[in-house]
Structure formats: C-alpha cells, structure tokens
Design an enzyme around this catalytic site. Structure first.
Site, PDB file in Angstrom:
ATOM      1  N   ASN A 154      69.380  22.029  99.571  1.00  0.00           N
ATOM      2  CA  ASN A 154      69.011  22.158 100.989  1.00  0.00           C
ATOM      3  C   ASN A 154      70.109  22.787 101.837  1.00  0.00           C
ATOM      4  O   ASN A 154      69.837  23.562 102.748  1.00  0.00           O
ATOM      5  CB  ASN A 154      68.567  20.804 101.555  1.00  0.00           C
ATOM      6  CG  ASN A 154      69.603  19.726 101.387  1.00  0.00           C
ATOM      7  OD1 ASN A 154      70.392  19.767 100.442  1.00  0.00           O
ATOM      8  ND2 ASN A 154      69.635  18.790 102.282  1.00  0.00           N
ATOM      9  N   GLY A 230      71.579  14.302  96.312  1.00  0.00           N
ATOM     10  CA  GLY A 230      70.268  14.743  95.846  1.00  0.00           C
ATOM     11  C   GLY A 230      69.244  13.654  96.053  1.00  0.00           C
ATOM     12  O   GLY A 230      69.430  12.754  96.876  1.00  0.00           O
ATOM     13  N   THR A 232      66.751  10.372  95.508  1.00  0.00           N
ATOM     14  CA  THR A 232      67.046   8.976  95.154  1.00  0.00           C
ATOM     15  C   THR A 232      66.742   8.684  93.690  1.00  0.00           C
ATOM     16  O   THR A 232      67.492   7.981  93.015  1.00  0.00           O
ATOM     17  CB  THR A 232      66.267   8.034  96.101  1.00  0.00           C
ATOM     18  OG1 THR A 232      66.790   8.232  97.408  1.00  0.00           O
ATOM     19  CG2 THR A 232      66.444   6.572  95.729  1.00  0.00           C
ATOM     20  N   THR A 234      66.899  10.746  91.171  1.00  0.00           N
ATOM     21  CA  THR A 234      67.975  11.337  90.345  1.00  0.00           C
ATOM     22  C   THR A 234      69.223  10.462  90.452  1.00  0.00           C
ATOM     23  O   THR A 234      69.915  10.226  89.454  1.00  0.00           O
ATOM     24  CB  THR A 234      68.310  12.774  90.811  1.00  0.00           C
ATOM     25  OG1 THR A 234      67.105  13.481  91.033  1.00  0.00           O
ATOM     26  CG2 THR A 234      69.162  13.511  89.804  1.00  0.00           C
ATOM     27  N   GLU A 252      75.006  10.259  97.488  1.00  0.00           N
ATOM     28  CA  GLU A 252      74.383  10.503  98.791  1.00  0.00           C
ATOM     29  C   GLU A 252      72.935  10.872  98.507  1.00  0.00           C
ATOM     30  O   GLU A 252      72.662  11.952  97.980  1.00  0.00           O
ATOM     31  CB  GLU A 252      75.073  11.660  99.526  1.00  0.00           C
ATOM     32  CG  GLU A 252      76.526  11.438  99.814  1.00  0.00           C
ATOM     33  CD  GLU A 252      76.775  10.200 100.640  1.00  0.00           C
ATOM     34  OE1 GLU A 252      75.899   9.796 101.438  1.00  0.00           O
ATOM     35  OE2 GLU A 252      77.856   9.608 100.483  1.00  0.00           O
ATOM     36  N   CYS A 286      69.033  15.928 104.876  1.00  0.00           N
ATOM     37  CA  CYS A 286      68.899  14.478 104.686  1.00  0.00           C
ATOM     38  C   CYS A 286      69.052  13.733 106.005  1.00  0.00           C
ATOM     39  O   CYS A 286      68.638  12.584 106.122  1.00  0.00           O
ATOM     40  CB  CYS A 286      69.885  13.989 103.645  1.00  0.00           C
ATOM     41  SG  CYS A 286      71.560  14.528 103.963  1.00  0.00           S
ATOM     42  N   GLU A 465      81.345   9.631 102.044  1.00  0.00           N
ATOM     43  CA  GLU A 465      82.134  10.855 101.978  1.00  0.00           C
ATOM     44  C   GLU A 465      82.830  11.032 103.325  1.00  0.00           C
ATOM     45  O   GLU A 465      82.720  10.202 104.212  1.00  0.00           O
ATOM     46  CB  GLU A 465      81.211  12.045 101.676  1.00  0.00           C
ATOM     47  CG  GLU A 465      80.488  11.911 100.358  1.00  0.00           C
ATOM     48  CD  GLU A 465      79.674  13.143  99.996  1.00  0.00           C
ATOM     49  OE1 GLU A 465      78.595  13.335 100.573  1.00  0.00           O
ATOM     50  OE2 GLU A 465      80.133  13.926  99.140  1.00  0.00           O
TER      51      GLU A 465
HETATM   52  O1  TXE Z   1      66.625  17.023  93.712  1.00  0.00           O
HETATM   53  P1  TXE Z   1      67.479  16.542  92.511  1.00  0.00           P
HETATM   54  P2  TXE Z   1      65.274  17.833  93.694  1.00  0.00           P
HETATM   55  C1  TXE Z   1      65.225  14.749  97.814  1.00  0.00           C
HETATM   56  C2  TXE Z   1      64.010  15.368  98.451  1.00  0.00           C
HETATM   57  C3  TXE Z   1      63.480  16.216  97.365  1.00  0.00           C
HETATM   58  C4  TXE Z   1      63.758  15.332  96.172  1.00  0.00           C
HETATM   59  C5  TXE Z   1      63.835  16.036  94.863  1.00  0.00           C
HETATM   60  O2  TXE Z   1      63.084  14.368  98.781  1.00  0.00           O
HETATM   61  O3  TXE Z   1      62.133  16.495  97.505  1.00  0.00           O
HETATM   62  O4  TXE Z   1      65.001  14.776  96.448  1.00  0.00           O
HETATM   63  O5  TXE Z   1      64.611  17.208  94.977  1.00  0.00           O
HETATM   64  C6  TXE Z   1      70.853  17.823  89.729  1.00  0.00           C
HETATM   65  N1  TXE Z   1      71.823  14.472  85.979  1.00  0.00           N
HETATM   66  N2  TXE Z   1      66.448  15.463  98.115  1.00  0.00           N
HETATM   67  O6  TXE Z   1      64.405  17.514  92.534  1.00  0.00           O
HETATM   68  O7  TXE Z   1      66.737  16.694  91.232  1.00  0.00           O
HETATM   69  C7  TXE Z   1      70.056  19.042  90.111  1.00  0.00           C
HETATM   70  O8  TXE Z   1      70.197  20.053  89.136  1.00  0.00           O
HETATM   71  C8  TXE Z   1      72.657  15.172  86.752  1.00  0.00           C
HETATM   72  C9  TXE Z   1      67.260  14.874  99.100  1.00  0.00           C
HETATM   73  O9  TXE Z   1      65.595  19.229  93.869  1.00  0.00           O
HETATM   74  O10 TXE Z   1      68.012  15.224  92.883  1.00  0.00           O
HETATM   75  C10 TXE Z   1      70.675  19.383  91.445  1.00  0.00           C
HETATM   76  O11 TXE Z   1      71.918  20.069  91.232  1.00  0.00           O
HETATM   77  N3  TXE Z   1      72.255  16.023  87.696  1.00  0.00           N
HETATM   78  C11 TXE Z   1      68.550  15.485  99.178  1.00  0.00           C
HETATM   79  C12 TXE Z   1      70.949  18.007  92.050  1.00  0.00           C
HETATM   80  O12 TXE Z   1      70.976  17.114  90.950  1.00  0.00           O
HETATM   81  C13 TXE Z   1      70.942  16.168  87.895  1.00  0.00           C
HETATM   82  C14 TXE Z   1      68.756  16.866  98.828  1.00  0.00           C
HETATM   83  C15 TXE Z   1      69.892  17.538  93.048  1.00  0.00           C
HETATM   84  O13 TXE Z   1      68.627  17.654  92.476  1.00  0.00           O
HETATM   85  C16 TXE Z   1      70.008  15.465  87.122  1.00  0.00           C
HETATM   86  C17 TXE Z   1      67.878  17.322  97.788  1.00  0.00           C
HETATM   87  C18 TXE Z   1      70.499  14.587  86.133  1.00  0.00           C
HETATM   88  N4  TXE Z   1      69.689  13.876  85.346  1.00  0.00           N
HETATM   89  C19 TXE Z   1      66.757  16.628  97.487  1.00  0.00           C
HETATM   90  N5  TXE Z   1      68.775  15.815  87.537  1.00  0.00           N
HETATM   91  C20 TXE Z   1      69.486  14.987 100.232  1.00  0.00           C
HETATM   92  N6  TXE Z   1      69.524  13.694 100.447  1.00  0.00           N
HETATM   93  O14 TXE Z   1      70.212  15.744 100.834  1.00  0.00           O
HETATM   94  C21 TXE Z   1      68.913  16.697  88.530  1.00  0.00           C
HETATM   95  N7  TXE Z   1      70.245  16.930  88.749  1.00  0.00           N
END
Ligand code: TXE
Length: 484
Positions: A154, A230, A232, A234, A252, A286, A465
């Site tokens: 994002n 990322g 929740t 994940t 976060e 976020c 952070e």
């Molecule tokens: O995020 P992911 P996604 C929320 C938002 C969004 C949802 C899913 O609701 O629709 O999360 O988004 C890495 N081990 N936010 O699927 O998967 C991935 O490659 C290690 C809120 O895109 O959480 C990326 O670099 N790493 C949020 C990062 O994690 C892993 C911002 C985030 O991806 C992994 C984004 C694993 N097993 C999404 N799986 C905020 N709070 O700012 C994925 N990744």
C-alpha cells in the site's frame, strides 16, 4: 541513474542478480491491467545467499562508527530526494496511486525515514543504574545481527524504508522483501544503495512471493528479528513460525479505524480531513478511518455533505493532476473490495454513493478503478463493520452519547488508530484515554512525528515502530554490572 528495468533483479552482496531458479513472474500495472515488468521468483536458496552476504558484512557495518553510518544513510536519503520524480513515477505505475500522492507523500517520506534514523542513531544513548558505594550497571545496546524486513504494497517504499532505515542505523545487516505486488521502488532502492556507497551485503533485497521468499526469511534460523507490516492473517502465520524460534517480532497489522465526530466539532475541518482519512490512497492505508460515528444531532447534515463531496472526487488517470483516487492495487484486491460491497447490502446496509466500477477510456481501460463508497444502516457488529476492507469504503453510524461512541469504537478486534473531532478539550482527553488504540488523533489525521511510537493494540499488531521504539527493537540490551 535510478531507472526501472523490465526485469527486476535481487540485490544480494552489493550486486543485482536474478533468482537462483532463473524464474520470473509478472508485474502488473493496476491502472492499465497490463504486465509491464517481471519479478524474480526467489526461494529459500536466494534468501540463504542474502543471509550469508549479510553475515559477512556484519562485522564491518556494526563495527563502523555511528558517524560513518550516519553519512552513508544520509547520502542515501539525498539520492532518494534527488530522484523523487522517477521514484514517484515508478511508485504510481506499480501501485496505481496518483503520481501527485507518490511525489508528495510516499517518496518524501521514504527519504525522511533514512534521514531521520541516520541522525537518530547519533543521538541514541543507553542507561546506567548506579548502586551507591557498591556497583555500577550500564546497558549496552548492541545490534541484533542479521534481521528480516517484510513490507506490504500500500505504501511500498515508504514502509520498506521505515523498517530498513532503523535496522541499518543500529548496525544490523538486513535481508528484506518488498511486496510482490509493488516491487519496483525497492528495486530502485538497490540502485540508490549502490550509488550511496553502502557496503556490499549490508542490505540485501530478495524479491518474490510471500509464501516462498517471505516465509524463508521468517523460517531462517539465523535471522534473529523480523519486522513485518501486512495483513493480520499473514501476521498470525509469521508469529506461529517465529515464536518457537524465539525471534524478536514487530508486527504492524490491519486496522478498522473509528472516526468519532461530535456535534461540537469544527464542521468544515472535520469534513475536509474525514474525506482524506477515508479515501486517501483509495483507503489503502492502515491508518485510514473506515467506521465513521457521528453524533445524532448532526448526523444528517454530516452524511449529506460527506456524500456530496465524495461524489465530487475524481477517479482515474493516476498521472492527471486533478485525480483524487487512482487504481486499486490490483484487480484481485478490487474484487475483494467489491465482495464487501455486496456483503454490506446483504447485511442490510444502503450504499449512499459509489462502489461502481469506473471505465477510464484509452490507456486505462483495463484498470482497477472503483468509485469511493459510503454506506449507512449497518449494525456495528456485522462483518462489513468488523473486517478490514482496505479500500475506498466507509460506513456511517449515529451515536447519542460519549459513552456510546467509545463503546462502538472499541467493539472490534482491531486497535490501530482513531480520530476524535470535538472542540471540547476535556472530552478530547477523556475519549483519547478510553479508546483502545495505538494512535489517537484529535482534530487531525496522519499528522506524523517520526519520534512517536507507532503501532496497534489487539489484532492490529505487536510492538511499536518509530523513534526510540524502533532503535530499541533493532538492538539487544545487555546489562554490564561492575562491582567496585
Ligand atoms: O498482504 P500480505 P496482502 C491487509 C489488507 C489486505 C490484506 C491482504 O486487508 O487486503 O491485508 O493483503 C509477505 N511469510 N493489509 O495479501 O499477504 C508478502 O509477500 C512471510 C494491511 O497483500 O500480508 C508481502 O511482502 N511473508 C496492511 C507482505 O507479506 C509473507 C498492508 C504483506 O502481504 C508471507 C497490506 C509469509 N507466509 C495489507 N505471506 C497494513 N496494515 O498496512 C505473505 N508475505
């Protein structure tokens, strides 16, 4: 020159290299729907090489004077600043966000992250505890070693640098992975690091999927700390992997943030800022407020004006100066947001405006564009009001008393940020104190001071952070007790 390439490379041991497998996957411009670059499909062996380079670089980097580290990191900040235009262009193409936003928020903040932590480390000090007549304790704050930084799509370079900068400033070497949805500015950061003279191996950037490359970072037995932003779910998975390995974790995660609007607010300021807190970056921050609670006596006035102004927002060409909302980050994400709009109707809500697809003719015909949506008539505990949508969607609900407003705001599993709008200073303090949230903004939103703690409570994360919190996270405290 920081120019994008068609084939993105990993940055390992100071060099730009393909993934071990030689495989790539597509990088799509969400505003056109077209593939425009290719991302290395890295796996555990690439992470291992990155780790080994980081481990080799660690004695040099951690042993360097803070003055030297400061100079290199501030040179990196200068380079990012110098290349604001191409970086913002790359960020906009990669993420769909307006170029105007990338050039005034994302890239300036990325340079500020490096500058802030470059200088912060020169002021960082540790404590001593004196036992009079007997002993002195002092605390050493030493780098953790090789750490992992994983960031989302994002705010790509903004959040990537928010983690990397304090990790490097404190003397750690880093294995980092940007989101596979928006990898381009992280790739350009590799080039900036080379230009800044960052020693080889100090920062290593591995591109690829979360489940493969990201998971390999989290699982690596020698990577001792992981900073992640990322989703929740994940975060849950990362915690489950890292906790039994006793890693330091900073998570976060998501938010579903409340805006509390009291009748005594400054109506115009509240309106202008609430539009921003709802729809900046398409609601994909976020910290965006998505549950708007309005005191009943001004509910209708606020609702009607808010809907009117939402309808005026311009959606489309990210490179047009008049665009307010560009494309969502991907078609898949747009479909997720649309599924929540359907759910809202099933749950009894009324969509007052927006939620419809926008056809932008020409170059942007296949883009992931949606009109921002405002919904009313939902209960507080329905899924639309409880789950993170992370798109241009807000709900409106009336309240009658301060206690009710606080109860509604807190009745959720998330707790990242909240905003309170009132001219009553006592109420502002009372409410701020009772909100279950890591961050409370009173009569403002996104007013950031990089020294302040940043993070959430409940399912919004673990740890903080920002400022000293980040410097402490990326260091181990060692107490030395000297008897005399
Ligand atoms: O995020 P992911 P996604 C929320 C938002 C969004 C949802 C899913 O609701 O629709 O999360 O988004 C890495 N081990 N936010 O699927 O998967 C991935 O490659 C290690 C809120 O895109 O959480 C990326 O670099 N790493 C949020 C990062 O994690 C892993 C911002 C985030 O991806 C992994 C984004 C694993 N097993 C999404 N799986 C905020 N709070 O700012 C994925 N990744």
């Amino acid at each position: 020159m920081l120019s994008p390439d068609k084939y993105i490379k990993n940055y390992i041991d100071g060099k730009l290299v393909p993934a071990d497998s030689g495989a790539y996957f597509d990088n799509v411009n969400p505003a056109t729907g077209k593939v425009y670059a290719h991302i290395p499909d890295s796996e555990a062996s690439d992470v291992q090489k990155a780790y080994e380079a980081a481990e080799r670089a660690f004695p040099l980097w951690s042993g360097m004077t803070t003055e030297k580290r400061y100079r290199i990191l501030s040179r990196l900040a200068d380079i990012i600043e110098q290349y604001t235009e191409p970086l913002a262009r790359a960020e906009s193409i990669d993420s769909g966000k307006p170029f105007s936003l990338a050039s005034t928020v994302d890239i300036p903040r990325s340079q500020a992250n490096f500058r802030f932590f470059a200088t912060a480390i020169t002021h960082f000090s540790s404590e001593s505890h004196h036992v009079p007549g007997e002993a002195i304790n002092f605390t050493l704050r030493q780098p953790v070693g090789v750490v992992g930084c994983i960031s989302p799509w994002n705010l790509p370079l903004y959040l990537f640098s928010w983690k990397i900068a304090p990790a490097l400033a404190t003397g750690n070497c880093v294995v980092a992975k940007p989101s596979e949805v928006t990898p381009m500015t992280a790739y350009l950061l590799s080039k900036a690091c080379m230009e800044a003279g960052l020693p080889a191996g100090v920062l290593n950037i591995v591109h690829g999927y979360g489940q493969k490359a990201g998971q390999a970072i989290v699982e690596h037995p020698k990577i001792k700390a992981v900073s992640f932003t990322g989703g929740t779910s994940t975060g849950k998975r990362i915690a489950a992997t890292a906790a039994p390995m006793f890693k330091k974790l900073s998570l976060e995660l998501g938010g579903k943030n409340p805006n509390l609007i009291f009748a005594d607010c400054d109506f115009e300021k509240t309106m202008v800022t609430t539009l921003k807190s709802s729809f900046s970056n398409n609601g994909q921050i976020c910290l965006c407020g998505s549950r708007i609670y309005i005191e009943r006596s001004i509910y209708e006035k606020f609702r009607d004006e808010f809907v009117k102004r939402t309808q005026f927002l311009k959606v489309g060409d990210p490179f047009s100066a008049v665009t307010d909302l560009g494309a969502l980050s991907s078609q898949a994400h747009k479909e997720k947001v649309q599924s929540y709009l359907q759910l809202a109707e099933v749950e009894g809500g009324t969509i007052l405006c927006g939620g419809t697809e926008v056809e932008v003719p020409g170059e942007y015909e296949g883009g992931a564009f949606l009109r921002p949506a405002v919904i009313e008539g939902l209960s507080n505990n329905c899924r639309t009001n409880q789950e993170e949508i992370f798109g241009p969607v807000v709900t409106l609900q009336p309240f009658d008393t301060e206690e009710e407003a606080i109860a509604l705001a807190n009745d959720i599993d998330y707790g990242l940020a909240a905003t309170v709008w009132t001219q009553d200073i006592s109420r502002a303090h009372r409410v701020a104190e009772k909100l279950q949230s890591g961050i409370v903004w009173v009569n403002c939103w996104m007013l950031r001071d990089l020294r302040t703690p940043f993070g959430g409570v409940k399912n919004s994360g673990v740890g903080r952070e920002g400022g000293l919190e980040a410097l402490r996270f990326f260091t181990e405290a060692k107490n030395v007790c000297v008897k005399y």
